[in-house]
Design an enzyme around this catalytic site. Structure first.
Site, PDB file in Angstrom:
ATOM      1  N   LYS A 188     -23.137  -2.043 -71.167  1.00  0.00           N
ATOM      2  CA  LYS A 188     -23.164  -3.226 -70.309  1.00  0.00           C
ATOM      3  C   LYS A 188     -24.119  -3.041 -69.133  1.00  0.00           C
ATOM      4  CE  LYS A 188     -18.716  -3.111 -69.572  1.00  0.00           C
ATOM      5  NZ  LYS A 188     -18.428  -1.985 -70.474  1.00  0.00           N
ATOM      6  N   THR A 189     -23.992  -1.899 -68.470  1.00  0.00           N
ATOM      7  CA  THR A 189     -24.855  -1.668 -67.312  1.00  0.00           C
ATOM      8  C   THR A 189     -26.312  -1.561 -67.771  1.00  0.00           C
ATOM      9  OG1 THR A 189     -23.044  -0.569 -66.205  1.00  0.00           O
ATOM     10  CG2 THR A 189     -25.221  -0.170 -65.298  1.00  0.00           C
TER      11      THR A 189
ATOM     12  N   ASP B 233     -22.379  -6.734 -62.303  1.00  0.00           N
ATOM     13  CA  ASP B 233     -21.768  -5.671 -63.123  1.00  0.00           C
ATOM     14  C   ASP B 233     -20.286  -5.553 -62.738  1.00  0.00           C
ATOM     15  OD1 ASP B 233     -21.546  -3.649 -64.944  1.00  0.00           O
ATOM     16  OD2 ASP B 233     -22.786  -2.194 -63.866  1.00  0.00           O
ATOM     17  N   GLU B 234     -19.481  -4.980 -63.604  1.00  0.00           N
ATOM     18  CA  GLU B 234     -18.050  -4.760 -63.342  1.00  0.00           C
ATOM     19  C   GLU B 234     -17.382  -6.052 -62.838  1.00  0.00           C
ATOM     20  OE1 GLU B 234     -16.680  -1.903 -64.098  1.00  0.00           O
ATOM     21  OE2 GLU B 234     -18.308  -0.428 -64.060  1.00  0.00           O
TER      22      GLU B 234
ATOM     23  N   GLN C 114     -10.870  -2.472 -67.969  1.00  0.00           N
ATOM     24  CA  GLN C 114     -11.206  -1.570 -66.864  1.00  0.00           C
ATOM     25  C   GLN C 114     -10.929  -2.198 -65.507  1.00  0.00           C
ATOM     26  OE1 GLN C 114     -14.786   1.001 -67.311  1.00  0.00           O
ATOM     27  NE2 GLN C 114     -15.175  -0.264 -69.101  1.00  0.00           N
TER      28      GLN C 114
ATOM     29  N   ARG D 261     -14.962   8.203 -69.485  1.00  0.00           N
ATOM     30  CA  ARG D 261     -16.096   8.738 -68.719  1.00  0.00           C
ATOM     31  C   ARG D 261     -16.728   9.910 -69.459  1.00  0.00           C
ATOM     32  NH1 ARG D 261     -17.406   4.810 -67.033  1.00  0.00           N
ATOM     33  NH2 ARG D 261     -15.713   3.979 -68.275  1.00  0.00           N
TER      34      ARG D 261
HETATM   35  P1  ATP Z   1     -18.842   1.272 -68.530  1.00  0.00           P
HETATM   36  O1  ATP Z   1     -17.931   0.249 -69.122  1.00  0.00           O
HETATM   37  O2  ATP Z   1     -18.222   2.600 -68.477  1.00  0.00           O
HETATM   38  O3  ATP Z   1     -19.475   0.824 -67.253  1.00  0.00           O
HETATM   39  P2  ATP Z   1     -21.217   0.464 -69.920  1.00  0.00           P
HETATM   40  O4  ATP Z   1     -20.776  -0.522 -70.945  1.00  0.00           O
HETATM   41  O5  ATP Z   1     -21.806  -0.074 -68.690  1.00  0.00           O
HETATM   42  O6  ATP Z   1     -20.032   1.455 -69.615  1.00  0.00           O
HETATM   43  P3  ATP Z   1     -23.593   2.052 -70.054  1.00  0.00           P
HETATM   44  O7  ATP Z   1     -23.274   2.943 -68.943  1.00  0.00           O
HETATM   45  O8  ATP Z   1     -24.590   0.975 -69.843  1.00  0.00           O
HETATM   46  O9  ATP Z   1     -22.237   1.435 -70.639  1.00  0.00           O
HETATM   47  O10 ATP Z   1     -24.044   2.876 -71.331  1.00  0.00           O
HETATM   48  C1  ATP Z   1     -23.330   4.002 -71.779  1.00  0.00           C
HETATM   49  C2  ATP Z   1     -24.289   5.049 -72.291  1.00  0.00           C
HETATM   50  O11 ATP Z   1     -24.865   4.615 -73.512  1.00  0.00           O
HETATM   51  C3  ATP Z   1     -25.456   5.299 -71.349  1.00  0.00           C
HETATM   52  O12 ATP Z   1     -25.767   6.666 -71.391  1.00  0.00           O
HETATM   53  C4  ATP Z   1     -26.569   4.485 -71.953  1.00  0.00           C
HETATM   54  O13 ATP Z   1     -27.841   4.991 -71.625  1.00  0.00           O
HETATM   55  C5  ATP Z   1     -26.287   4.626 -73.442  1.00  0.00           C
HETATM   56  N1  ATP Z   1     -26.770   3.470 -74.247  1.00  0.00           N
HETATM   57  C6  ATP Z   1     -26.498   2.180 -74.054  1.00  0.00           C
HETATM   58  N2  ATP Z   1     -27.061   1.419 -74.991  1.00  0.00           N
HETATM   59  C7  ATP Z   1     -27.715   2.251 -75.821  1.00  0.00           C
HETATM   60  C8  ATP Z   1     -28.517   2.070 -77.002  1.00  0.00           C
HETATM   61  N3  ATP Z   1     -28.744   0.867 -77.530  1.00  0.00           N
HETATM   62  N4  ATP Z   1     -29.028   3.184 -77.585  1.00  0.00           N
HETATM   63  C9  ATP Z   1     -28.791   4.403 -77.074  1.00  0.00           C
HETATM   64  N5  ATP Z   1     -28.053   4.641 -75.965  1.00  0.00           N
HETATM   65  C10 ATP Z   1     -27.524   3.579 -75.348  1.00  0.00           C
HETATM   66 MG    MG Z   2     -21.229   0.102 -66.655  1.00  0.00          MG
END
Ligand code: ATP
Ligand code: MG
Length: 669
Positions: A31-32, A216-217, A247, A596
């Site tokens: 997402k981020t 975000d969040e 979350q 995490r």
């Molecule tokens: P959270 O809910 O914990 O905030 P999130 O959904 O925001 O998580 P991110 O932090 O954006 O998730 O991504 C998680 C990990 O996956 C990061 O290390 C990111 O670089 C990697 N990632 C995300 N998308 C891809 C992709 N398409 N290919 C490879 N790695 C990815």
């Molecule tokens: Mg995130």
């Protein structure tokens, strides 16, 4: 480049045409990443001016990630005020328009301790029942602010709160904040909201150039935050939200998960779901899904491991006799693994009190670690004392600082003199500093007192003069030395205090280091004011210690989750409340903690805990039995530790907790 390495759903979200949209998905699904990619995409592919995109991130780390990505990929350095946390964005906004709400641009952002002091003053001024606890009142006022209830709206205040006299306390507290040219965290948003709401010219100006809002969040936004965003949204309604209802862990601070749940209907917005998790291995994801599956109140989503390179290490579960043993094991395990520089470790605790023993052991093993959030450096006494000098040098109106340091170190200026200064300041509506100057000019004090005050004022004048002439590092040293503060710490004879003072001296040295990173005092003080909200980017140390709440959005190779015991996690308060709502929030916190971890997760608990001089026996957290055995490593030395624990169970009087423990032990045998 920007669109490379995105899966189909992520791509769809990043290039979404204009209009409102929600990306709703589980932890680690990107997402981020989607949000930062969207920012870069809008600038590079759609020609949007970076200054017209507001990106609200949960941590400063994510904010700098956006800035870094954009500057790297687009070769464009951006210094936008519109990228950051809610508080940092609106602190800057408020500095620009603060005169409308009666503040001067150099207003101070008060920390909790100063806010409490102010509440105490207000209570004593109103001659109210002094039994009222200022901490409780303060958090009630914060709730009112989060709910967007103004101090002037007496009816709403009383409807919302049952605390006696809260309306008059809140009212006077607000008046005093303006008088001492200060703002608390809630006001950063509330003042900003009022300025925009009541000044259509200003609002229209921002609406006309802020064309995209990315959040975000989103699940943890509260009423005031969401209303501010909606106010700033122009007719294009380009609002891009990402979040995860599982979350949502800040309900206790006014967050409304309904904001995310109702968003699709409210804005007629499409929802994109990301299912592939790139962060964690399969065991970790299964454990997380199993725990969160016990919550009834959720939209429900699947997490599927998409990172094939990640090793499927199972979760290590350990039990210990005491918290000390548990901490020792954490430090020992890390010290055996730490040879690789780029491997990250994090220890996530439910309560800050758990940190002390862990810190202790990390120090014993000489492991470089960083505490994030928790007991904040800038809230340590000696640090606050010196910062009070800086604040007073920066602004005459900083009455709380004046009060704090006029006789620190001791200058022989007593309570009585201070009261006279305060009284004169109230009568003439001037600051304490101006009041003391005025009384001095009028030769109001006896000669001996006059001399002492003159010396103090000339020290402050010197500081005011020097702060523009030298760098912050030298200025910091000047204040610490010239004020006599360092000397006061150094001359201590009492051995116990001497040791304590050595730490204080180290802290002051560290304060000077911190100051040296800023180019002017204003920026530094702003940073200090916002630091509670910050999660530092821990580039220096790869071991971090923080609370579960502070870990949202972050990821680490090795994650330790100690203290999984009933009464700690889930917390005693959640258990006492006996309602599903608090327990579900604790469970979401467990879900955040587990997710995490990238490849290695360690969960542990102690069977006894020493608190306040008493050794209490504890039982394992119910969350442990909510995970299937197969996610745990087969190597766990369950036998030894569990057997030793059995000794402590008195089978005659089985409480529900102990029964659960026995069931748990049976299951894991
Ligand atoms: P959270 O809910 O914990 O905030 P999130 O959904 O925001 O998580 P991110 O932090 O954006 O998730 O991504 C998680 C990990 O996956 C990061 O290390 C990111 O670089 C990697 N990632 C995300 N998308 C891809 C992709 N398409 N290919 C490879 N790695 C990815
Ligand atoms: Mg995130």
């Amino acid at each position: 480049m920007i669109l490379d390495n995105l899966n189909t759903e992520q791509y769809e979200a990043v290039v979404y045409k204009n209009g409102p949209i929600l990306v709703l998905s589980g932890a680690g699904t990107g997402k981020t990443r989607v949000l930062t990619s969207r920012f870069a995409y809008l600038v590079q592919n759609k020609g949007v001016n970076p200054q017209s995109i507001m990106a609200v991130t949960f941590t400063n780390k994510a904010a700098s990630e956006i800035k870094n990505r954009v500057s790297k990929e687009l070769n464009l350095s951006i210094n936008s005020h519109w990228i950051g946390t809610f508080h940092s964005i609106f602190a800057k906004f408020l500095r620009k328009h603060c005169s409308i709400v009666g503040l001067k641009p150099n207003f101070t952002i008060l920390d909790i301790e100063d806010q409490k002091k102010l509440i105490k003053q207000v209570i004593s001024f109103l001659k109210l029942d002094n039994e009222l606890n200022e901490g409780i009142i303060l958090s009630e006022i914060q709730n009112l602010k989060d709910e967007m209830i103004l101090s002037t709206d007496n009816k709403a205040v009383l409807r919302h709160s049952s605390i006696k006299d809260i309306d008059s306390i809140y009212n006077l507290y607000q008046e005093r904040l303006v008088e001492i040219n200060s703002s608390d965290f809630g006001d950063l948003l509330l003042h900003s909201y009022n300025i925009l709401k009541n000044n259509s010219q200003i609002l229209d100006k921002y609406k006309s150039y802020l064309d995209h809002i990315l959040i975000d969040e989103f699940q943890d936004t509260n009423v005031i935050q969401y209303e501010l965003i909606k106010l700033l949204l122009n007719e294009n309604k380009n609002i891009f939200c990402v979040g995860d209802d599982d979350q949502s862990i800040y309900a206790w601070r006014g967050a409304k998960v309904e904001n995310i749940l109702n968003f699709p209907d409210e804005f007629k917005a499409p929802v994109i779901r990301l299912t592939k998790n790139y962060r964690s291995n399969d065991s970790i994801l299964r454990a997380a899904s199993e725990i969160i599956g016990h919550n009834k109140n959720r939209l429900g989503k699947k997490l599927e491991c998409a990172n094939k390179e990640i090793k499927n290490n199972k979760i290590i579960l350990q039990s210990f006799y005491s918290q000390e043993e548990e901490s020792l094991w954490i430090a020992d395990t890390i010290s055996n693994l730490i040879n690789h520089k780029d491997v990250s470790f994090s220890i996530l605790v439910r309560m800050t009190a758990q940190m002390r023993s862990i810190e202790d052991k990390l120090i014993k093993y000489a492991l470089p670690y960083e505490i994030i959030g928790g007991p904040r450096f800038f809230e340590r006494k000696e640090v606050k004392d010196i910062i009070a000098y800086l604040k007073l040098a920066h602004s005459n109106d900083s009455d709380l600082s004046f009060e704090r340091i006029i006789n620190l170190p001791r200058r022989g200026i007593g309570e009585q003199t201070l009261n006279l200064i305060i009284q004169n300041s109230r009568e003439n509506k001037i600051s304490f500093l101006e009041s003391s100057r005025e009384l001095l000019n009028k030769k109001f004090f006896p000669q001996a007192v006059s001399t002492k005050i003159t010396l103090f004022l000339s020290l402050i004048d010197k500081c005011k003069d020097l702060m523009h002439k030298t760098n912050l590092e030298d200025f910091g040293i000047f204040v610490i030395e010239e004020s006599g503060y360092m000397k006061m710490l150094e001359i201590e004879k009492n051995t116990k205090k001497k040791l304590e003072n050595e730490t204080r001296i180290e802290n002051l040295k560290e304060l000077v280091n911190a100051m040296s990173e800023f180019s002017n005092l204003e920026e530094f003080l702003e940073h200090v004011g916002l630091v509670n909200d910050n999660i530092k980017n821990s580039e220096k140390n790869n071991i971090t210690l923080m609370t579960l709440h502070g870990a949202k959005g972050l990821e680490f190779d090795h994650v330790f989750l100690p203290g999984w015991e009933e009464g700690i996690f889930p917390s005693a308060r959640a258990l006492e409340e006996k309602c599903n709502k608090s327990l579900e929030e604790e469970r979401r916190l467990a879900y955040v903690g587990i997710t995490r971890a990238k490849s290695n997760l360690y969960i542990s608990y102690a069977t006894s805990r020493y608190t306040y001089g008493v050794n209490n026996f504890s039982v394992p957290s119910r969350f442990l039995s909510e995970m299937n055995n197969s996610v745990f490593s087969t190597n766990i030395s369950k036998e030894g530790s569990f057997k030793s624990k059995l000794k402590y169970i008195d089978s005659e009087s089985l409480s529900p907790g102990k029964k659960r423990m026995l069931e748990f032990l049976k299951k894991h045998k």
